[in-house]
Design a protein around this motif. Structure first.
Motif: not given
Length: 376
Positions: A58, A60, A89, A91, A107, A109, A112, A116, A118, A170, A172
């Motif tokens: 991940v 950012s 933020w 995880i 996961r 999130f 953010v 980000v 991933v 957000s 996932w």
């Protein structure tokens, strides 16, 4: 390879479903994961080779690790990150625990503050071959065995899969062992609720009150994370080849069940106020796999299937901070380890005294006789 590419061992967190486990560093990167079972081949193993082992990272800009915690007495991990302008933020990572739930890593999130990225870089079968990546409906299929789902469009690039969560959004992601008919945020949140409830039920098996309550609860969680739910076997570690000393050669595969640990684990559970279910299952496991050899009543350790372990194989990996060899398998099963037998007797004694039983007495008696004859 510089050591800054390797996380500190003390900075690793574990998530699991009591069949396998994954390790996550403070950057939110999954650096170790063997799908399906603790002792199956790895899919992610950057912990032992950052370049070749595979990872789920991940990234950012302007983001640093702030804190992390397990949600109450569960195996659900929440990691908080901070940005340079003071935003935070999270995880939330876990593996589903419960009947009819998908198996794999989940996961979530939170919204953010910055974009980000991933990225999943799978390295199947201990990175023995490049991954076969194919779009399959909502998912990307990996080696025709594993499936990555995400809230945002998945992009294939060479041997990697990635997606981006834009500022303010957000998201996932799921890495699972089966193809799912559909995935929605509502389903994922339901799976999280079921998983938390299951962990809280497991935690209720031992209620300890006294000094160091939080530390003991954390230790019990670790033991439960390393317990194979199918039969109660408890492995010594979730990984292979982490060195006893960085740069040293004593890098063993500990994804097996050692007799030596039996007395200590059973003692810890009983002292923590356990209702007896877990430790008695562990004794059931140990005594259920008496070896056929006349030389010893039990092998010093077994696989999760109760089979002896004989073979070792060395992987062509750099090893944790250059510690080689990197080994899978363990050829020490022919060793005579009398203390291992002694720990089984201690475990049986604790259970017998606590619950006024004599279960597995035939084998316990055989072990005691063996020690009388061979103590010197």
């Amino acid at each position: 390879m510089t050591n800054d590419k390797f996380p500190e061992i003390r900075d690793l967190a574990i998530i699991g479903d009591r069949r396998t486990a994954a390790l996550i560093d403070t950057k939110g990167t999954v650096v170790w994961y063997c799908p399906e079972r603790f002792d199956r081949p790895s899919l992610l193993a950057a912990l032992l080779d950052p370049e070749r082992g595979g990872a789920w990272s991940v990234r950012s800009p302007d983001t640093t690790f702030a804190s992390r915690r397990y949600l109450e007495d569960t195996g659900v991990l929440e990691t908080t990150f901070a940005t340079t302008n003071g935003n935070y933020w999270q995880i939330t990572d876990w593996m589903c625990l419960g009947e009819k739930l998908p198996r794999g890593i989940c996961r979530l999130f939170s919204p953010v503050p910055n974009e980000v990225t991933v990225t999943l870089q799978p390295a199947p079968d201990y990175a023995q071959h490049p991954p076969d990546l194919q779009y399959l409906g909502q998912a990307v299929q990996i080696d025709r065995r594993y499936y990555l789902y995400a809230s945002h469009p998945l992009i294939l690039e060479k041997d990697c899969i990635y997606f981006k969560i834009l500022e303010g959004e957000s998201g996932w992601a799921l890495l699972v062992d089966e193809q799912l008919a559909s995935v929605t945020i509502e389903k994922i949140e339901t799976w999280l609720e079921i998983t938390q409830a299951r962990w809280q039920k497991i935690a209720s098996y031992a209620i300890y009150h006294g000094p160091y309550e939080r530390e003991i609860a954390n230790s019990l969680r670790a033991l439960r994370m390393l317990t194979f739910e199918d039969n109660g076997g408890i492995i010594a570690a979730a990984t292979t080849s982490l060195p006893e000393v960085v740069g040293g050669e004593r890098n063993y595969d500990y994804r097996y069940v050692w007799l030596r640990d039996a007395g200590m684990i059973v003692s810890a559970l009983i002292r923590a106020g356990s209702n007896g279910d877990e430790e008695r299952r562990f004794l059931d496991y140990i005594c259920g796999f008496a070896c056929n050899s006349d030389s010893m009543p039990l092998k010093p350790f077994t696989t999760l299937d109760g089979e002896p372990v004989h073979l070792e194989k060395t992987l062509d990996w750099v090893g944790y901070r250059g510690s080689q060899p990197v080994v899978i398998g363990n050829a020490a099963n022919s060793q005579l380890q009398l203390d291992a037998f002694g720990n089984v007797l201690l475990a049986a004694k604790l259970i017998y005294n606590r619950f006024d039983t004599r279960e597995h007495w035939f084998l316990i008696e055989k072990i005691a006789d063996y020690l009388v004859e061979h103590w010197s």
